[in-house]
Scaffold this active site. Sequence first.
Site, PDB file in Angstrom:
ATOM      1  CB  SER A  37      -0.923   0.000   1.223  1.00  0.00           C
ATOM      2  OG  SER A  37      -0.186  -0.171   2.425  1.00  0.00           O
ATOM      3  CG  HIS A 242      -1.433   3.733   4.447  1.00  0.00           C
ATOM      4  ND1 HIS A 242      -2.252   3.060   5.332  1.00  0.00           N
ATOM      5  CD2 HIS A 242      -0.753   2.761   3.760  1.00  0.00           C
ATOM      6  CE1 HIS A 242      -2.084   1.755   5.194  1.00  0.00           C
ATOM      7  NE2 HIS A 242      -1.172   1.551   4.246  1.00  0.00           N
TER       8      HIS A 242
END
Length: 262
Positions: A37, A242
Amino acid sequence: MRVIRAALFAALTAALALIGTQPAQAAAGPYVALGDSYSSGVGARNYYPDSGSCYRSPQSFPVLVAQQLGAPLTFPACSSADIADVLNQLGSLNASTAYVTVSAGGNDAGFAAMVTQCALPWPATCTSQVNNANTFIRDTLPGRLDNLYRQIRTRAPGARVAVAGYPRLFNGEECNALARISPAEQSALNASADLLATTIAGRAAAHGFAYVDVRSAFVGHAVCDDAEWINGLSNPVVDSYHPNVAGHASYAAQVRARLTAG
């Protein structure tokens, strides 16, 4: 006067000929972006509609780097990929591949589950999860990385390869009531991130790959910092912990520097 004009004409002709024979700047060779990711662009909150659960973003660092290099991009990186999944992405590599980036290892170590456990309210703790992750990073992860890096080099023998690391996520401050990770837990998670970084860097160096250590660049930009480059707990939850758009831009600058160094 004729002699002067003739000399000037000859000089001009030679100059034009020289300009015309200069080689044009070659376009950059093919670039393949492998990984999880952190490579696919999770956290940017803007994804290609056809990328499905891989959550590939036009603002991910591979897309930015490809644009900056002028390189054609093949982009199999996918959210939630572990090293076994990244091995299945290697079909895009071949002898003509010029650049490769890869991020892998965080999911193998169980970082998402570890952060989730640490975010649970008291009296839940994440000590055992952190300890288990550290043991895995020390004892098992190096072998998995060696296998991955060997296969990348075999399939793309002439490529410049940059291994993208992971940042520390936290700064010790609690700012999210729904994910109250204590300062002590944040410190433990950051220490695991450091162990992961040194382990990945060591294996990358052993295979002659450049390691992109983003930790210093993200100091002052962690979760809860005034200028966050990492999302805290988010809606949708997939974007949590993230890099955001600014974080991916920072990754792009650092990755491109390593790919083009020397």
